[in-house]
Design a protein around this motif. Structure first.
Motif, PDB file in Angstrom:
ATOM      1  N   UNK A  10     -30.587  58.229  43.921  1.00  0.00           N
ATOM      2  CA  UNK A  10     -30.393  56.997  43.357  1.00  0.00           C
ATOM      3  C   UNK A  10     -31.071  55.841  43.690  1.00  0.00           C
ATOM      4  N   UNK A  55     -27.778  48.453  48.430  1.00  0.00           N
ATOM      5  CA  UNK A  55     -27.346  49.803  48.425  1.00  0.00           C
ATOM      6  C   UNK A  55     -26.550  50.162  50.021  1.00  0.00           C
ATOM      7  N   UNK A 246     -19.928  51.210  42.931  1.00  0.00           N
ATOM      8  CA  UNK A 246     -20.438  52.442  42.295  1.00  0.00           C
ATOM      9  C   UNK A 246     -20.646  52.183  41.058  1.00  0.00           C
ATOM     10  N   UNK A 247     -19.586  51.369  40.397  1.00  0.00           N
ATOM     11  CA  UNK A 247     -19.617  50.973  38.773  1.00  0.00           C
ATOM     12  C   UNK A 247     -21.039  49.985  38.757  1.00  0.00           C
ATOM     13  N   UNK A 249     -23.643  50.467  40.249  1.00  0.00           N
ATOM     14  CA  UNK A 249     -24.818  51.333  40.723  1.00  0.00           C
ATOM     15  C   UNK A 249     -25.444  51.057  41.902  1.00  0.00           C
ATOM     16  N   UNK A 250     -24.602  50.653  43.025  1.00  0.00           N
ATOM     17  CA  UNK A 250     -25.341  50.502  44.416  1.00  0.00           C
ATOM     18  C   UNK A 250     -24.916  51.468  45.343  1.00  0.00           C
ATOM     19  N   UNK A 251     -24.564  52.577  44.842  1.00  0.00           N
ATOM     20  CA  UNK A 251     -23.833  53.492  45.852  1.00  0.00           C
ATOM     21  C   UNK A 251     -24.859  54.854  45.911  1.00  0.00           C
ATOM     22  N   UNK A 253     -24.167  58.496  47.034  1.00  0.00           N
ATOM     23  CA  UNK A 253     -23.211  59.436  47.230  1.00  0.00           C
ATOM     24  C   UNK A 253     -23.823  60.362  48.524  1.00  0.00           C
TER      25      UNK A 253
ATOM     26  N   UNK B  43     -30.651  49.358  36.874  1.00  0.00           N
ATOM     27  CA  UNK B  43     -31.085  50.118  37.813  1.00  0.00           C
ATOM     28  C   UNK B  43     -31.362  51.582  37.111  1.00  0.00           C
ATOM     29  N   UNK B  45     -32.312  55.854  37.919  1.00  0.00           N
ATOM     30  CA  UNK B  45     -32.540  56.717  38.770  1.00  0.00           C
ATOM     31  C   UNK B  45     -33.678  57.579  38.049  1.00  0.00           C
ATOM     32  N   UNK B  57     -26.749  64.704  38.853  1.00  0.00           N
ATOM     33  CA  UNK B  57     -26.197  63.509  39.505  1.00  0.00           C
ATOM     34  C   UNK B  57     -27.096  62.102  38.825  1.00  0.00           C
ATOM     35  N   UNK B  61     -25.881  59.198  36.472  1.00  0.00           N
ATOM     36  CA  UNK B  61     -25.765  57.706  37.118  1.00  0.00           C
ATOM     37  C   UNK B  61     -26.600  57.034  35.877  1.00  0.00           C
ATOM     38  N   UNK B  65     -22.066  54.805  34.280  1.00  0.00           N
ATOM     39  CA  UNK B  65     -21.573  54.345  35.472  1.00  0.00           C
ATOM     40  C   UNK B  65     -20.058  54.499  35.629  1.00  0.00           C
ATOM     41  N   UNK B  66     -19.438  54.565  34.560  1.00  0.00           N
ATOM     42  CA  UNK B  66     -17.943  54.731  34.466  1.00  0.00           C
ATOM     43  C   UNK B  66     -17.656  56.131  35.244  1.00  0.00           C
ATOM     44  N   UNK B  68     -19.685  58.024  36.710  1.00  0.00           N
ATOM     45  CA  UNK B  68     -20.666  57.933  38.143  1.00  0.00           C
ATOM     46  C   UNK B  68     -19.513  57.356  39.348  1.00  0.00           C
ATOM     47  N   UNK B  69     -18.761  56.249  38.857  1.00  0.00           N
ATOM     48  CA  UNK B  69     -17.845  55.604  39.750  1.00  0.00           C
ATOM     49  C   UNK B  69     -16.732  56.608  39.961  1.00  0.00           C
ATOM     50  N   UNK B  72     -17.357  59.264  42.356  1.00  0.00           N
ATOM     51  CA  UNK B  72     -17.533  59.159  43.625  1.00  0.00           C
ATOM     52  C   UNK B  72     -16.288  58.700  44.171  1.00  0.00           C
ATOM     53  N   UNK B  76     -15.481  61.265  47.512  1.00  0.00           N
ATOM     54  CA  UNK B  76     -15.268  60.860  48.977  1.00  0.00           C
ATOM     55  C   UNK B  76     -14.066  60.957  49.624  1.00  0.00           C
TER      56      UNK B  76
END
Lengths: 353, 106
Positions: A10, A55, A246-247, A249-251, A253, B43, B45, B57, B61, B65-66, B68-69, B72, B76
């Motif tokens: 990412x 990030x 994450x929403x 886009x700055x994560x 994983x 942004x 990827x 993945x 992204x 983003x929903x 993706x979040x 995540x 975790x």
């Protein structure tokens, strides 16, 4: 040495994975021992490893959601988590966080946000450090007085005891926290958590560094329970932070997972080390960590015209933080080893009898 | 006289509350405008560089983003618990009590 680097899907940067594991291990130990997320150590560490700043913040927060859960779980096994108090702290902090964020928005429109937030950070950390060391010095002088008057030093309750004054406020409903051994007005933890949430919202942090001393000095929690309850609260708040970043886009994983492998071990070591260190010992080293954090921020705040000198000061701040992480992690690990050795020897002695 | 003063205080409080509400609405509007501004920074990827789960993945992204979040924040804590259980197995071999502490405040 390509095998030491992983390309992050990412953030699109190559990162040395052993650095991530070591950072996770060190910050995990400190987080488990002091009961704070450790964002102030994690963010510069990730930035140095090569992540862009946004990030670094997002990935650090995401990793903390896992590592603080590991440490909080261990503290819960030791009976260090007061869930009732933790839930109230979470609700109060959530209510306080949004007004704090709105104050930041207002300051941003005034064009003063950076300076005010950074100054606020320094003032707050200085206050916490003053609180910790004044508490220790008052306790020492009380112990000396007790010894000269022929009483046992153990009869001295503590240095700073603001919570005793606050417990005199008997506004109903009264509430009892059994694990913390505290009975007070419900409005006391509500007000304290709202204020810590407000500060966390203004400073943009998880709040562990504020909440831990607040639980000790304002609510009256024993240090071990403050550490455990604080970690419980941090686990929930950083999970929200992880979702938010994450929403946006700055994560990253993958990096968070690699760090979590180190943090899972470090967090447990830190939590277990609290078994062998008395409450005041934890407070003193918490104060040292806070002083280090404050100094590193002051270094970043010094106004410098020369860009080369600015870069030198920024590097010094980063080295200071990483040096502090290394030194504290080493101290915690040594305490862990010493405690394990003593407990095993004591068990062997009991078994021999 | 007392009634008049009380009335004035009530009016004053109402005016202040209305002002506060307007200020709050303005703040919320500015916050939402700022968030929209931040959303304009896109942004992406580069999934061409990867294969397998990494490519999937990176595509997730870019696509949502929903999700993706959501993934995540599910992965975790789940992984944290799994690793904690695994670490428990290692720590159990140390021969110490992992369920209680005796050390006190002082």
């Amino acid at each position: 040495m390509d095998w030491l680097h992983i390309w992050m899907p990412i953030a699109n940067v190559p990162i040395a994975w052993p650095g991530l594991v070591i950072l996770g291990l060190g910050v995990g130990m400190i987080s488990g021992f002091f009961g704070m997320g450790g964002g102030w150590m994690m963010t510069p560490g990730l930035n140095i490893l090569g992540f862009p700043m946004a990030f670094a913040v997002g990935t650090g927060v995401t990793q903390m959601a896992g590592s603080s859960l590991v440490s909080a779980r261990r503290h819960a096994h030791f009976g260090n988590v007061d869930y009732k108090l933790g839930m109230i702290m979470i609700l109060g902090a959530i209510c306080g966080f949004e007004p704090g964020a709105q104050i930041v928005m207002w300051l941003e429109r005034q064009g003063k946000v950076d300076r005010y937030v950074q100054d606020g950070y320094v003032v707050l950390l200085s206050l916490i450090a003053w609180l910790v060391f004044t508490d220790l010095s008052r306790k020492k002088s009380k112990e000396r007085e007790a010894l000269t008057s022929g009483r046992a030093a153990a009869s001295v309750s503590g240095g700073i005891e603001w919570h005793k004054t606050l417990h005199k406020i008997k506004v109903p409903p009264m509430i009892e926290f059994h694990k913390a051994g505290v009975r007070c007005s419900l409005w006391l933890p509500v007000a304290v958590s709202f204020l810590t949430g407000l500060m966390a919202g203004i400073l943009g942090i998880g709040g562990g560094v504020i909440c831990m001393p607040a639980l000790i000095y304002l609510i009256g929690c024993p240090t071990h329970v403050a550490v455990g309850t604080d970690l419980f609260q941090v686990t929930v708040s950083v999970l929200y932070g992880a979702a938010s970043y994450s929403y946006k886009g700055r994560t990253e994983l993958l990096a968070a997972i690699i760090m979590l492998t180190g943090a899972a071990i470090g967090g447990q070591i830190g939590a277990i080390a609290t078994k062998y260190v008395r409450g005041y010992g934890i407070r003193v080293f918490f104060g040292v960590a806070v002083v280090g954090c404050a100094v590193s921020i002051v270094l970043k705040l010094i106004p410098v015209g020369n860009p080369a000198f600015r870069a030198f000061l920024d590097d010094t701040a980063a080295i200071l933080i990483l040096g502090l992480v290394g030194a504290l992690a080493l101290y915690i690990f040594l305490q862990f080893l010493r405690g394990v050795r003593q407990e095993r020897a004591a068990r062997a002695a009991v078994a021999a009898v | 006289m007392i009634r008049d003063i009380g009335w004035r205080i009530a009016v004053s409080i109402t005016v202040r509350l209305t002002r506060a509400r307007i200020a709050l609405l303005a703040l919320l509007f500015t916050a939402s405008a700022a968030a929209k501004e931040a959303d304009r920074v896109v942004l992406v990827a580069d999934s061409r560089r990867f294969t397998g789960w990494e490519a999937w993945w990176a595509n997730l992204y870019d696509d949502s983003r929903f999700y993706f979040a959501l993934l995540t924040i599910l992965i975790i804590p789940g992984l944290g618990l799994l690793l904690a259980k695994l670490t428990d197995l290692l720590l159990a071999r140390l021969g110490i009590n992992l369920r209680s502490r005796v050390v006190s405040e002082r």
